[in-house]
Design an enzyme around this catalytic site. Structure first.
Site, PDB file in Angstrom:
ATOM      1  N   LYS A 283      -8.974  -5.253  12.867  1.00 24.89           N
ATOM      2  CA  LYS A 283      -7.802  -4.978  13.750  1.00 24.89           C
ATOM      3  C   LYS A 283      -7.693  -5.744  15.119  1.00 24.89           C
ATOM      4  O   LYS A 283      -6.520  -6.097  15.316  1.00 24.89           O
ATOM      5  CB  LYS A 283      -7.734  -3.198  14.098  1.00 24.89           C
ATOM      6  CG  LYS A 283      -7.584  -2.520  12.713  1.00 24.89           C
ATOM      7  CD  LYS A 283      -6.424  -2.880  11.863  1.00 24.89           C
ATOM      8  CE  LYS A 283      -6.265  -1.781  10.749  1.00 24.89           C
ATOM      9  NZ  LYS A 283      -4.835  -2.237  10.010  1.00 24.89           N
TER      10      LYS A 283
ATOM     11  N   GLY B 189       0.821  -1.258   0.038  1.00 25.46           N
ATOM     12  CA  GLY B 189      -0.087  -0.160   0.022  1.00 25.46           C
ATOM     13  C   GLY B 189       0.690   1.240  -0.158  1.00 25.46           C
ATOM     14  O   GLY B 189       0.676   2.076   1.068  1.00 25.46           O
TER      15      GLY B 189
ATOM     16  N   SER C 200       1.002   3.505  -2.460  1.00 23.96           N
ATOM     17  CA  SER C 200       0.346   4.754  -3.318  1.00 23.96           C
ATOM     18  C   SER C 200       0.155   5.984  -2.787  1.00 23.96           C
ATOM     19  O   SER C 200       0.144   7.089  -3.390  1.00 23.96           O
ATOM     20  CB  SER C 200      -0.644   4.263  -4.037  1.00 23.96           C
ATOM     21  OG  SER C 200      -1.824   4.041  -3.284  1.00 23.96           O
TER      22      SER C 200
ATOM     23  N   SER D 255      -1.247  -1.723  12.795  1.00 25.37           N
ATOM     24  CA  SER D 255      -2.536  -1.763  13.425  1.00 25.37           C
ATOM     25  C   SER D 255      -3.106  -0.307  13.758  1.00 25.37           C
ATOM     26  O   SER D 255      -2.816   0.653  13.012  1.00 25.37           O
ATOM     27  CB  SER D 255      -2.365  -2.732  14.779  1.00 25.37           C
ATOM     28  OG  SER D 255      -3.732  -2.926  15.160  1.00 25.37           O
TER      29      SER D 255
ATOM     30  N   TYR E 210     -14.347  -2.233  11.229  1.00 27.03           N
ATOM     31  CA  TYR E 210     -12.971  -1.992  10.901  1.00 27.03           C
ATOM     32  C   TYR E 210     -12.312  -2.339  12.304  1.00 27.03           C
ATOM     33  O   TYR E 210     -11.060  -3.106  12.027  1.00 27.03           O
ATOM     34  CB  TYR E 210     -12.980  -0.622  10.787  1.00 27.03           C
ATOM     35  CG  TYR E 210     -11.345   0.088  10.718  1.00 27.03           C
ATOM     36  CD1 TYR E 210     -10.512  -0.531   9.492  1.00 27.03           C
ATOM     37  CD2 TYR E 210     -10.813   0.860  11.706  1.00 27.03           C
ATOM     38  CE1 TYR E 210      -9.176  -0.151   9.745  1.00 27.03           C
ATOM     39  CE2 TYR E 210      -9.568   1.266  11.780  1.00 27.03           C
ATOM     40  CZ  TYR E 210      -8.467   0.779  10.708  1.00 27.03           C
ATOM     41  OH  TYR E 210      -7.364   1.342  10.546  1.00 27.03           O
TER      42      TYR E 210
END
Length: 274
Positions: free
Chosen positions: A151, A10, A12, A133, A147
Protein backbone atom coordinates in the site's frame (compact mmCIF):
# COMPACT_ATOMS: atom_id res chain seq x y z
CA UNK A 1 -26.67 12.98 -18.27
CA UNK A 2 -24.47 10.56 -20.19
CA UNK A 3 -23.96 7.20 -18.53
CA UNK A 4 -20.54 6.59 -17.06
CA UNK A 5 -18.75 3.31 -17.72
CA UNK A 6 -17.20 1.95 -14.53
CA UNK A 7 -14.63 -0.84 -14.29
CA UNK A 8 -14.48 -2.11 -10.71
CA UNK A 9 -12.05 -4.87 -9.80
CA UNK A 10 -12.81 -7.48 -7.16
CA UNK A 11 -16.62 -7.38 -7.08
CA UNK A 12 -17.34 -10.87 -5.80
CA UNK A 13 -17.69 -9.59 -2.25
CA UNK A 14 -16.93 -6.78 0.18
CA UNK A 15 -16.49 -3.16 -0.80
CA UNK A 16 -16.09 -3.86 -4.51
CA UNK A 17 -19.45 -5.57 -4.66
CA UNK A 18 -21.10 -2.75 -2.69
CA UNK A 19 -19.68 -0.06 -4.99
CA UNK A 20 -20.82 -2.03 -8.03
CA UNK A 21 -24.30 -2.47 -6.57
CA UNK A 22 -24.75 1.21 -5.80
CA UNK A 23 -23.31 2.40 -9.12
CA UNK A 24 -25.60 0.05 -11.04
CA UNK A 25 -28.57 1.50 -9.16
CA UNK A 26 -27.71 4.96 -10.49
CA UNK A 27 -28.06 3.73 -14.05
CA UNK A 28 -24.38 3.84 -14.93
CA UNK A 29 -22.76 0.90 -16.71
CA UNK A 30 -20.77 -1.43 -14.44
CA UNK A 31 -18.20 -4.01 -15.44
CA UNK A 32 -16.70 -5.93 -12.56
CA UNK A 33 -13.90 -8.46 -12.34
CA UNK A 34 -14.12 -11.80 -10.55
CA UNK A 35 -11.81 -14.79 -10.40
CA UNK A 36 -14.14 -17.67 -11.31
CA UNK A 37 -17.41 -18.65 -12.99
CA UNK A 38 -19.25 -19.19 -9.70
CA UNK A 39 -18.59 -15.61 -8.61
CA UNK A 40 -19.54 -14.31 -12.05
CA UNK A 41 -22.93 -16.03 -11.95
CA UNK A 42 -23.62 -14.89 -8.39
CA UNK A 43 -22.69 -11.30 -9.22
CA UNK A 44 -24.70 -11.06 -12.44
CA UNK A 45 -27.73 -12.72 -10.84
CA UNK A 46 -27.84 -10.15 -8.03
CA UNK A 47 -26.72 -6.92 -9.75
CA UNK A 48 -27.65 -5.41 -13.10
CA UNK A 49 -24.07 -5.50 -14.30
CA UNK A 50 -21.56 -7.66 -16.11
CA UNK A 51 -18.62 -9.52 -14.60
CA UNK A 52 -15.48 -10.63 -16.43
CA UNK A 53 -13.30 -13.46 -15.19
CA UNK A 54 -9.64 -12.63 -14.67
CA UNK A 55 -6.89 -13.43 -12.21
CA UNK A 56 -5.30 -10.01 -11.82
CA UNK A 57 -2.10 -11.60 -10.55
CA UNK A 58 -1.67 -12.75 -14.16
CA UNK A 59 -0.95 -9.20 -15.24
CA UNK A 60 -0.34 -10.05 -18.90
CA UNK A 61 -4.12 -10.59 -19.26
CA UNK A 62 -4.96 -7.00 -18.29
CA UNK A 63 -4.44 -5.17 -21.63
CA UNK A 64 -6.83 -7.63 -23.32
CA UNK A 65 -9.39 -7.02 -20.57
CA UNK A 66 -9.26 -3.25 -21.08
CA UNK A 67 -9.35 -3.52 -24.87
CA UNK A 68 -12.43 -5.76 -24.78
CA UNK A 69 -14.32 -3.35 -22.53
CA UNK A 70 -13.47 -0.32 -24.66
CA UNK A 71 -14.41 -2.22 -27.82
CA UNK A 72 -17.87 -2.97 -26.39
CA UNK A 73 -18.61 0.29 -24.57
CA UNK A 74 -16.37 2.81 -26.33
CA UNK A 75 -14.64 4.03 -23.19
CA UNK A 76 -13.93 3.54 -19.49
CA UNK A 77 -14.81 6.64 -17.46
CA UNK A 78 -14.01 5.33 -13.99
CA UNK A 79 -11.49 2.69 -12.94
CA UNK A 80 -11.82 1.51 -9.35
CA UNK A 81 -8.77 -0.52 -8.34
CA UNK A 82 -10.36 -2.40 -5.47
CA UNK A 83 -9.15 -6.00 -5.80
CA UNK A 84 -6.55 -7.04 -3.29
CA UNK A 85 -5.83 -9.00 -0.16
CA UNK A 86 -3.85 -8.67 3.04
CA UNK A 87 -0.77 -10.77 3.80
CA UNK A 88 -0.11 -10.71 7.53
CA UNK A 89 2.75 -11.98 9.62
CA UNK A 90 6.14 -10.78 10.82
CA UNK A 91 8.54 -9.60 8.14
CA UNK A 92 10.99 -12.40 8.89
CA UNK A 93 8.27 -15.03 8.47
CA UNK A 94 7.55 -14.40 4.78
CA UNK A 95 9.18 -16.16 1.89
CA UNK A 96 9.90 -14.53 -1.46
CA UNK A 97 6.93 -16.04 -3.31
CA UNK A 98 4.46 -14.80 -0.69
CA UNK A 99 5.79 -11.27 -1.02
CA UNK A 100 5.78 -11.40 -4.83
CA UNK A 101 2.16 -12.55 -4.81
CA UNK A 102 1.16 -9.74 -2.46
CA UNK A 103 2.77 -7.13 -4.71
CA UNK A 104 1.49 -8.72 -7.93
CA UNK A 105 -2.11 -8.27 -6.81
CA UNK A 106 -1.95 -5.11 -4.70
CA UNK A 107 0.54 -3.11 -6.77
CA UNK A 108 1.68 -4.54 -10.11
CA UNK A 109 -1.87 -5.33 -11.25
CA UNK A 110 -2.98 -1.82 -10.27
CA UNK A 111 -0.09 -0.29 -12.21
CA UNK A 112 -0.92 -2.43 -15.24
CA UNK A 113 -4.61 -1.50 -15.11
CA UNK A 114 -3.72 2.20 -14.95
CA UNK A 115 -1.23 1.81 -17.79
CA UNK A 116 -3.78 0.00 -19.95
CA UNK A 117 -6.69 2.41 -19.36
CA UNK A 118 -4.84 5.74 -19.49
CA UNK A 119 -4.46 5.97 -23.29
CA UNK A 120 -8.25 5.75 -23.67
CA UNK A 121 -8.93 8.25 -20.90
CA UNK A 122 -6.33 10.59 -22.38
CA UNK A 123 -7.92 10.38 -25.83
CA UNK A 124 -11.32 11.17 -24.30
CA UNK A 125 -9.95 14.07 -22.26
CA UNK A 126 -11.40 12.82 -19.00
CA UNK A 127 -11.46 9.92 -16.57
CA UNK A 128 -11.20 9.04 -12.90
CA UNK A 129 -9.00 6.43 -11.26
CA UNK A 130 -9.93 5.44 -7.72
CA UNK A 131 -7.19 3.62 -5.84
CA UNK A 132 -8.48 1.67 -2.85
CA UNK A 133 -5.72 2.11 -0.31
CA UNK A 134 -5.58 1.65 3.44
CA UNK A 135 -4.58 3.39 6.62
CA UNK A 136 -1.69 0.91 6.64
CA UNK A 137 -0.45 2.79 3.57
CA UNK A 138 -0.01 5.76 5.91
CA UNK A 139 1.49 4.00 8.91
CA UNK A 140 2.59 0.38 9.23
CA UNK A 141 2.39 -1.71 12.38
CA UNK A 142 3.41 -5.02 13.84
CA UNK A 143 2.39 -7.91 11.63
CA UNK A 144 1.16 -5.91 8.64
CA UNK A 145 4.50 -4.88 7.17
CA UNK A 146 4.24 -6.73 3.84
CA UNK A 147 0.64 -5.65 3.25
CA UNK A 148 1.54 -2.10 4.28
CA UNK A 149 4.53 -2.15 1.92
CA UNK A 150 2.23 -2.90 -1.01
CA UNK A 151 0.00 0.00 0.00
CA UNK A 152 2.95 2.35 0.57
CA UNK A 153 3.99 1.52 -3.00
CA UNK A 154 0.45 2.22 -4.22
CA UNK A 155 0.44 5.57 -2.43
CA UNK A 156 3.76 6.64 -3.93
CA UNK A 157 2.71 5.65 -7.43
CA UNK A 158 -0.63 7.40 -7.06
CA UNK A 159 0.91 10.65 -5.79
CA UNK A 160 3.06 10.84 -8.92
CA UNK A 161 0.31 9.59 -11.22
CA UNK A 162 -2.07 12.30 -10.04
CA UNK A 163 0.35 15.00 -11.14
CA UNK A 164 1.22 13.29 -14.41
CA UNK A 165 -2.35 12.86 -15.69
CA UNK A 166 -3.98 16.08 -14.46
CA UNK A 167 -3.00 17.98 -17.65
CA UNK A 168 -5.13 15.48 -19.62
CA UNK A 169 -8.27 15.98 -17.55
CA UNK A 170 -7.79 12.73 -15.64
CA UNK A 171 -8.26 12.61 -11.87
CA UNK A 172 -6.78 10.22 -9.33
CA UNK A 173 -8.17 9.61 -5.86
CA UNK A 174 -6.76 7.57 -2.98
CA UNK A 175 -9.53 6.13 -0.82
CA UNK A 176 -7.82 5.60 2.54
CA UNK A 177 -9.81 2.87 4.25
CA UNK A 178 -9.82 1.89 7.86
CA UNK A 179 -11.22 -1.42 9.08
CA UNK A 180 -14.49 -2.12 7.25
CA UNK A 181 -16.98 -4.76 8.21
CA UNK A 182 -16.25 -6.99 5.24
CA UNK A 183 -14.55 -10.37 5.06
CA UNK A 184 -11.10 -8.77 4.77
CA UNK A 185 -10.09 -10.49 8.01
CA UNK A 186 -12.00 -13.62 6.97
CA UNK A 187 -11.65 -15.23 3.54
CA UNK A 188 -9.52 -12.38 2.16
CA UNK A 189 -6.69 -12.58 4.66
CA UNK A 190 -3.56 -14.69 4.25
CA UNK A 191 -0.86 -15.39 6.79
CA UNK A 192 2.83 -16.09 6.36
CA UNK A 193 3.40 -19.82 6.11
CA UNK A 194 6.18 -19.59 8.67
CA UNK A 195 5.21 -18.86 12.27
CA UNK A 196 8.30 -18.10 14.33
CA UNK A 197 7.93 -18.72 18.04
CA UNK A 198 10.24 -15.92 19.29
CA UNK A 199 7.75 -13.31 18.07
CA UNK A 200 4.81 -15.06 19.72
CA UNK A 201 6.72 -14.94 23.01
CA UNK A 202 7.34 -11.17 22.80
CA UNK A 203 4.37 -9.80 20.83
CA UNK A 204 0.65 -10.38 20.49
CA UNK A 205 -0.22 -13.08 17.95
CA UNK A 206 -1.23 -11.33 14.73
CA UNK A 207 -3.18 -14.38 13.60
CA UNK A 208 -5.34 -14.48 16.71
CA UNK A 209 -5.84 -10.73 16.84
CA UNK A 210 -6.99 -10.36 13.24
CA UNK A 211 -9.39 -13.28 13.52
CA UNK A 212 -10.95 -11.62 16.56
CA UNK A 213 -11.61 -8.50 14.47
CA UNK A 214 -13.52 -10.33 11.75
CA UNK A 215 -17.14 -9.21 11.70
CA UNK A 216 -16.54 -6.58 14.39
CA UNK A 217 -14.88 -3.84 12.31
CA UNK A 218 -16.38 -0.40 12.87
CA UNK A 219 -16.34 0.83 9.26
CA UNK A 220 -19.57 0.62 7.27
CA UNK A 221 -18.88 -0.50 3.66
CA UNK A 222 -22.27 0.78 2.47
CA UNK A 223 -21.43 4.31 3.61
CA UNK A 224 -17.90 4.05 2.21
CA UNK A 225 -19.27 3.10 -1.20
CA UNK A 226 -21.69 6.05 -1.08
CA UNK A 227 -18.91 8.52 -0.29
CA UNK A 228 -16.62 7.18 -3.02
CA UNK A 229 -19.36 7.36 -5.65
CA UNK A 230 -20.31 10.87 -4.58
CA UNK A 231 -16.67 11.98 -4.77
CA UNK A 232 -16.34 10.57 -8.29
CA UNK A 233 -19.57 12.13 -9.48
CA UNK A 234 -18.53 15.48 -8.04
CA UNK A 235 -15.16 15.42 -9.84
CA UNK A 236 -13.10 14.17 -6.89
CA UNK A 237 -12.64 17.29 -4.75
CA UNK A 238 -9.68 15.84 -2.85
CA UNK A 239 -6.79 13.53 -3.72
CA UNK A 240 -6.86 11.66 -0.42
CA UNK A 241 -10.23 10.58 0.89
CA UNK A 242 -9.91 9.31 4.48
CA UNK A 243 -12.71 6.90 5.35
CA UNK A 244 -13.35 5.83 8.97
CA UNK A 245 -12.28 7.50 12.18
CA UNK A 246 -9.39 5.03 12.34
CA UNK A 247 -7.88 6.54 9.20
CA UNK A 248 -8.08 10.08 10.61
CA UNK A 249 -6.48 8.89 13.84
CA UNK A 250 -3.69 7.23 11.85
CA UNK A 251 -3.10 10.41 9.84
CA UNK A 252 -2.88 12.45 13.04
CA UNK A 253 -0.42 9.95 14.56
CA UNK A 254 1.75 10.11 11.44
CA UNK A 255 1.72 13.91 11.47
CA UNK A 256 2.71 13.92 15.14
CA UNK A 257 5.54 11.48 14.40
CA UNK A 258 6.84 13.73 11.60
CA UNK A 259 6.52 16.85 13.73
CA UNK A 260 8.50 15.23 16.53
CA UNK A 261 11.16 14.08 14.06
CA UNK A 262 11.43 17.60 12.60
CA UNK A 263 11.73 19.16 16.05
CA UNK A 264 14.56 16.80 17.00
CA UNK A 265 16.52 16.81 13.74
CA UNK A 266 15.80 19.95 11.69
CA UNK A 267 19.00 21.75 12.67
CA UNK A 268 21.08 18.67 11.89
CA UNK A 269 19.32 18.14 8.57
CA UNK A 270 19.81 21.74 7.45
CA UNK A 271 23.47 21.70 8.50
CA UNK A 272 24.22 19.00 5.91
CA UNK A 273 23.59 21.27 2.91
CA UNK A 274 26.43 23.28 1.30
Amino acid sequence: MKQKVWLITGVSKGLGREIAKQVACTGDIVIGTVRNEKDKVAFENSIDAKALIIDLAETEQIPTLITSIVKEHGRIDVLVNNAGFGAFGMIEEFDKEEIINQFNVNFIAVWKLCQAVLPYMRDNGHGTIVQISSRTGIMAGIGNGIYASSKFALEGMSEALKQEVEPFGIKVMLAELGALRTDFFGASIRYAKNNLSPYAEKLDDIRTNTKKLNGKQSGNPIKVAQVIIEAVNNDVPTFRLPLTAGTIDTMKAKIAEFQNCIALTENIARSIDY
